[in-house]
Design a protein around this motif. Structure first.
Motif, short mmCIF file in Angstrom:
data_model
loop_
_atom_site.label_atom_id
_atom_site.label_comp_id
_atom_site.label_asym_id
_atom_site.label_seq_id
_atom_site.Cartn_x
_atom_site.Cartn_y
_atom_site.Cartn_z
N GLU A 149 -10.49 -0.62 -3.31
CA GLU A 149 -10.20 -1.11 -4.62
C GLU A 149 -11.40 -2.01 -5.00
O GLU A 149 -12.03 -1.96 -6.06
N LEU A 206 -0.49 -9.79 -9.09
CA LEU A 206 -1.52 -9.67 -9.92
C LEU A 206 -1.22 -8.21 -10.37
O LEU A 206 -1.02 -7.14 -9.51
N LYS A 246 -1.41 -10.31 7.65
CA LYS A 246 -2.53 -9.95 6.73
C LYS A 246 -3.93 -10.93 7.16
O LYS A 246 -5.01 -10.88 6.44
N GLY A 251 0.79 -1.06 0.04
CA GLY A 251 0.05 -0.03 0.05
C GLY A 251 0.72 1.29 -0.11
O GLY A 251 0.41 2.36 -0.82
N ARG A 291 -0.09 -8.79 0.00
CA ARG A 291 1.18 -9.37 0.39
C ARG A 291 0.99 -10.39 1.40
O ARG A 291 0.04 -10.69 2.05
N1 UDP Z 1 -1.05 -5.46 -4.99
C1 UDP Z 1 -1.06 -5.49 -6.35
N2 UDP Z 1 -1.03 -6.76 -6.43
C2 UDP Z 1 -0.67 -7.79 -5.85
C3 UDP Z 1 -0.85 -7.57 -4.41
C4 UDP Z 1 -1.13 -6.35 -4.15
O1 UDP Z 1 -1.33 -4.44 -7.05
O2 UDP Z 1 -0.43 -9.09 -6.36
C5 UDP Z 1 -1.58 -3.93 -4.33
C6 UDP Z 1 -3.10 -3.86 -3.90
O3 UDP Z 1 -3.90 -3.77 -5.16
C7 UDP Z 1 -3.16 -2.49 -3.10
C8 UDP Z 1 -1.65 -2.74 -2.14
O4 UDP Z 1 -0.98 -3.76 -3.20
O5 UDP Z 1 -3.07 -1.44 -3.89
C9 UDP Z 1 -1.68 -3.38 -0.99
O6 UDP Z 1 -2.06 -2.28 -0.21
P1 UDP Z 1 -2.85 -2.36 1.22
O7 UDP Z 1 -3.08 -0.88 1.78
O8 UDP Z 1 -4.18 -3.19 1.17
O9 UDP Z 1 -2.10 -3.42 1.96
P2 UDP Z 1 -0.38 -3.06 2.53
O10 UDP Z 1 0.48 -3.85 1.62
O11 UDP Z 1 -0.20 -1.59 2.60
O12 UDP Z 1 -0.33 -3.76 3.93
#
Ligand code: UDP
Length: 426
Positions: free
Chosen positions: A327, A297, A237, A29, A232
């Motif tokens: 999202e 992804l 998580k 994020g 992640r």
């Molecule tokens: N994300 C992505 N592809 C993946 C896994 C995660 O683009 O395979 C992106 C997801 O869409 C989001 C971000 O990584 O934009 C994760 O942000 P979040 O605030 O949910 O969690 P953080 O990683 O900050 O704990």
């Protein structure tokens, strides 16, 4: 203040590279936030430089995202991946490199927006050395995080002290939810200025594809019940909760069920261990035949997965904001999330999704079943979710609020006294 520099802004994200692929190792994020805020600010007329640590010799030093927005990678410590808990020792070198960059480019950053506690320390040094004003976003608060983990890292004491100092000295702290602000006040300090400006998402990218089309693209039948996670692979998580919840779902065995767990790297990366652990739970519960791990992804497929899903589950133990929830909501997909942190702000229970206590497998199972077994209810939740994101969480709206904040700070006549004796040492 030098008027030529008035529209320059430095976004500092020492460990979260805004130009890197998202979803593997520690990229999540924060990387997304910095990248999208940077690009949206550039559209509003700011000259945006995003500073991060170079984590591989193969990485380009400067990545130009748009004419006024670039990522600049500074060499601080080894040019290799370093876990975030081990990066702080390289922060003084990062400050020196940033000062060198300023000297060589002739740009002086009158305002820096720092991200995560390590960068907050960098910002505090720039304030001491050259009077830069500082806006800070925590992305995660040690005081909250350490309550939800079993092993406290060695760096904890330093982190907590730095997080307190920045709250008390930055011009403005940006809390991304009222819940985060409350945590700062109750657990960190009663001093300092806090504004609430949420994280955002791309409301054009997410929500651009219909469920039927998305399913056709992914080869998923229209009747299949699809439960989706993306993020992640990190114990915090709560992916284990999701797996165990789906394992005890009433629909299991009675419906064509699919569990898709997206994100994560190939074996051998730092997040591989959690992925192995999750896969072994899937095997232990006999769920392998309907569980898919598509891996990381990318931008092109992520909106398709969200649109194809019946429910997106965010089972985090602690979540300061949680981009995945908005999202999914922007994609018109209802969310089942842990009743913690920013998720309490983004997800409105019974209106845009459902909340369940963290780590409560049975409560998650019940919430997932409730949505999967009532498509009309699910559709109502999804439509309301999309509306909520459109009105509250678009990147353009978020960037306008930040832009206003920066402009106010830069036009404030009060100059910050410069401590000429300030030394750069962590
Ligand atoms: N994300 C992505 N592809 C993946 C896994 C995660 O683009 O395979 C992106 C997801 O869409 C989001 C971000 O990584 O934009 C994760 O942000 P979040 O605030 O949910 O969690 P953080 O990683 O900050 O704990």
């Amino acid at each position: 203040m030098n008027s030529a520099n008035q529209k320059h802004i430095a976004l500092i994200s020492v460990h979260g590279d805004p130009a890197i692929e998202i979803g593997k190792e520690e990229a999540g994020g924060q990387n997304v936030y910095v990248r999208y805020v940077g690009e949206a600010l550039a559209k509003l007329g700011w000259q945006v430089d995003m500073f991060t640590r170079k984590a591989s010799a193969d990485q380009e030093t400067i990545v130009q995202h748009s004419p006024n927005c670039r990522t600049i990678r500074l060499t601080a410590g080894p040019e290799e991946f370093v876990p975030r808990d081990n990066i702080f020792g390289y922060a003084p070198e990062f400050v020196e490199q940033l000062l060198n960059f300023q000297q060589e480019s002739g740009i002086k950053y009158s305002l820096v927006h720092t991200n995560y506690w390590i960068s907050s320390w960098v910002g505090m040094q720039l304030k001491k050395i050259q009077g830069s004003k500082q806006v800070h976003t925590y992305h995660s608060l040690g005081a909250v995080k350490y309550k939800s983990v079993s092993t406290i890292p060695l760096i904890a004491k330093t982190r907590l002290a730095v997080e307190k100092e920045v709250l008390e000295t930055a011009e403005t702290i940006v809390a991304t939810s009222p819940q985060e602000k409350e945590h700062m006040r109750s657990l960190v300090s009663t001093k300092g200025n806090i504004d609430i400006i949420p994280c955002g998402t791309d409301i054009h990218k997410f929500g651009s594809i219909q469920r039927e089309q998305a399913r056709a693209e992914l080869g998923i039948n229209p009747e299949t019940k699809v439960v989706f996670y993306v993020g992640r692979f990190d114990q915090r998580k709560g992916i284990e909760t999701l797996v165990r919840a789906v394992g005890q779902s009433k629909l299991r065995g009675n419906a064509d069920l699919k569990l898709i767990i997206g994100g994560g790297s190939r074996p051998g990366h730092s997040d591989g261990r959690e992925r192995d652990r999750i896969e072994s739970i899937v095997d232990e519960l006999g769920m392998r035949d309907f569980t898919i791990f598509p891996g990381r992804l990318g931008d092109d497929t992520l909106p398709v997965y969200y649109a194809a899903a019946d429910v997106c589950v965010v089972p985090s133990h602690y979540e300061p904001f949680g981009l995945v929830a908005i999202e999914a909501m922007a994609s018109g997909t209802p969310v089942v999330a842990s009743d913690v942190g920013g998720l309490q702000f983004t997800v409105v229970p019974e209106q845009t999704g459902l909340l369940a206590p963290p780590k409560d497998n049975a409560a998650f199972a019940a919430a997932i079943d409730k949505i999967l077994s009532d498509p009309i209810y699910a559709k109502q939740l999804g439509q309301a979710a999309r509306k909520r994101v459109e009105t509250k969480f678009s990147w353009d709206g978020v960037a306008s609020q930040l832009s206003e904040l920066y402009t106010d700070l830069l036009t404030q006549s009060l100059e910050i006294p410069v401590d000429k004796t300030a030394a750069v040492s962590a």
